[in-house]
Design a protein around this motif. Structure first.
Motif, PDB file in Angstrom:
ATOM      1  N   ALA A  29      -4.207 -13.614  45.442  1.00  0.00           N
ATOM      2  CA  ALA A  29      -2.810 -13.400  45.824  1.00  0.00           C
ATOM      3  C   ALA A  29      -2.210 -14.589  46.563  1.00  0.00           C
ATOM      4  O   ALA A  29      -1.096 -15.006  46.286  1.00  0.00           O
ATOM      5  CB  ALA A  29      -2.691 -12.139  46.672  1.00  0.00           C
ATOM      6  N   LYS A  30      -2.926 -15.140  47.528  1.00  0.00           N
ATOM      7  CA  LYS A  30      -2.391 -16.255  48.320  1.00  0.00           C
ATOM      8  C   LYS A  30      -3.328 -17.448  48.340  1.00  0.00           C
ATOM      9  O   LYS A  30      -3.274 -18.280  49.237  1.00  0.00           O
ATOM     10  CB  LYS A  30      -2.097 -15.789  49.741  1.00  0.00           C
ATOM     11  CG  LYS A  30      -0.949 -14.800  49.785  1.00  0.00           C
ATOM     12  CD  LYS A  30      -0.486 -14.575  51.180  1.00  0.00           C
ATOM     13  CE  LYS A  30       0.743 -13.687  51.152  1.00  0.00           C
ATOM     14  NZ  LYS A  30       1.395 -13.602  52.423  1.00  0.00           N
ATOM     15  N   ASP A  43      -8.838  -9.812  48.085  1.00  0.00           N
ATOM     16  CA  ASP A  43      -7.717 -10.649  48.499  1.00  0.00           C
ATOM     17  C   ASP A  43      -6.549  -9.878  49.102  1.00  0.00           C
ATOM     18  O   ASP A  43      -5.700 -10.474  49.738  1.00  0.00           O
ATOM     19  CB  ASP A  43      -7.249 -11.563  47.362  1.00  0.00           C
ATOM     20  CG  ASP A  43      -6.477 -10.845  46.276  1.00  0.00           C
ATOM     21  OD1 ASP A  43      -6.588  -9.612  46.157  1.00  0.00           O
ATOM     22  OD2 ASP A  43      -5.751 -11.526  45.538  1.00  0.00           O
ATOM     23  N   GLN A  44      -6.481  -8.560  48.908  1.00  0.00           N
ATOM     24  CA  GLN A  44      -5.405  -7.786  49.524  1.00  0.00           C
ATOM     25  C   GLN A  44      -5.883  -6.383  49.855  1.00  0.00           C
ATOM     26  O   GLN A  44      -6.716  -5.819  49.138  1.00  0.00           O
ATOM     27  CB  GLN A  44      -4.191  -7.670  48.588  1.00  0.00           C
ATOM     28  CG  GLN A  44      -3.442  -8.965  48.389  1.00  0.00           C
ATOM     29  CD  GLN A  44      -2.140  -8.739  47.642  1.00  0.00           C
ATOM     30  OE1 GLN A  44      -2.134  -8.220  46.535  1.00  0.00           O
ATOM     31  NE2 GLN A  44      -1.035  -9.130  48.259  1.00  0.00           N
ATOM     32  N   GLU A  58       3.603  -7.972  47.070  1.00  0.00           N
ATOM     33  CA  GLU A  58       4.379  -8.826  47.950  1.00  0.00           C
ATOM     34  C   GLU A  58       4.489  -8.146  49.312  1.00  0.00           C
ATOM     35  O   GLU A  58       4.465  -6.925  49.400  1.00  0.00           O
ATOM     36  CB  GLU A  58       5.780  -9.072  47.370  1.00  0.00           C
ATOM     37  CG  GLU A  58       5.746  -9.747  46.013  1.00  0.00           C
ATOM     38  CD  GLU A  58       5.103 -11.126  46.008  1.00  0.00           C
ATOM     39  OE1 GLU A  58       5.275 -11.870  46.993  1.00  0.00           O
ATOM     40  OE2 GLU A  58       4.420 -11.451  45.022  1.00  0.00           O
ATOM     41  N   GLU A  59       4.622  -8.926  50.355  1.00  0.00           N
ATOM     42  CA  GLU A  59       4.710  -8.355  51.710  1.00  0.00           C
ATOM     43  C   GLU A  59       6.023  -7.648  51.916  1.00  0.00           C
ATOM     44  O   GLU A  59       6.997  -7.880  51.324  1.00  0.00           O
ATOM     45  CB  GLU A  59       4.547  -9.451  52.746  1.00  0.00           C
ATOM     46  CG  GLU A  59       3.128  -9.983  52.743  1.00  0.00           C
ATOM     47  CD  GLU A  59       2.903 -11.049  53.786  1.00  0.00           C
ATOM     48  OE1 GLU A  59       3.504 -10.990  54.869  1.00  0.00           O
ATOM     49  OE2 GLU A  59       2.116 -11.942  53.511  1.00  0.00           O
TER      50      GLU A  59
END
Length: 137
Positions: free
Chosen positions: A12-13, A119-120, A136-137
């Motif tokens: 993700a990031k 990752d999340q 997404e945040e």
């Protein structure tokens, strides 16, 4: 250790938590605990809420396709995973729902098997929501 942060261009990031294959698993008779490797995340809740917990994972194979999730120091460790989706990012739901009171809570991701990446983590009070792809945040 053996959980470590590492770069990953497909995450993700661009960063994951991982336990490389062969790096170690807890003893079979051991209670899931940070001493065998893991990560802790702080959650702040402003009102009572019932929620679900989702983990976005990548498994190397069938011998490395689970992780423990525990909410709070005294929470019951729950196994997440044990599915057959390998070498691809996908979402897995922790079993059950969680009732949280206002305040700060700690969510633990604990070592169960090696050959895993994360990752999340998604905590949601929408019981019908099923995450897809990168959140997404």
């Amino acid at each position: 250790a053996p959980m470590e942060r590492a770069p990953d261009g497909q995450s993700a990031k661009g960063t994951v938590l991982q336990i490389l294959d062969g790096k170690g698993t807890p003893p079979e008779d051991g209670t899931p605990d940070m001493k065998y490797g893991g990560a802790a995340f702080e959650l702040s809740v402003t009102a009572p809420v019932t929620c679900k917990i989702w983990v976005r994972a990548w498994w190397d194979g069938s011998c490395g396709n689970t992780v423990y999730v525990r909410l709070g120091e005294d929470g019951k460790p729950l196994t997440v995973g044990n599915d057959g989706t390998y070498n691809a990012w996908h979402w897995l739901e922790a079993p059950g729902t969680f009732a949280l009171e206002p305040g700060t809570h700690t969510l633990f991701l604990l070592n169960r098997e090696d050959g895993v990446r994360f990752d999340q983590i998604l905590v949601t009070n929408d019981m019908e929501y099923f995450p897809q792809g990168i959140e997404e945040e």
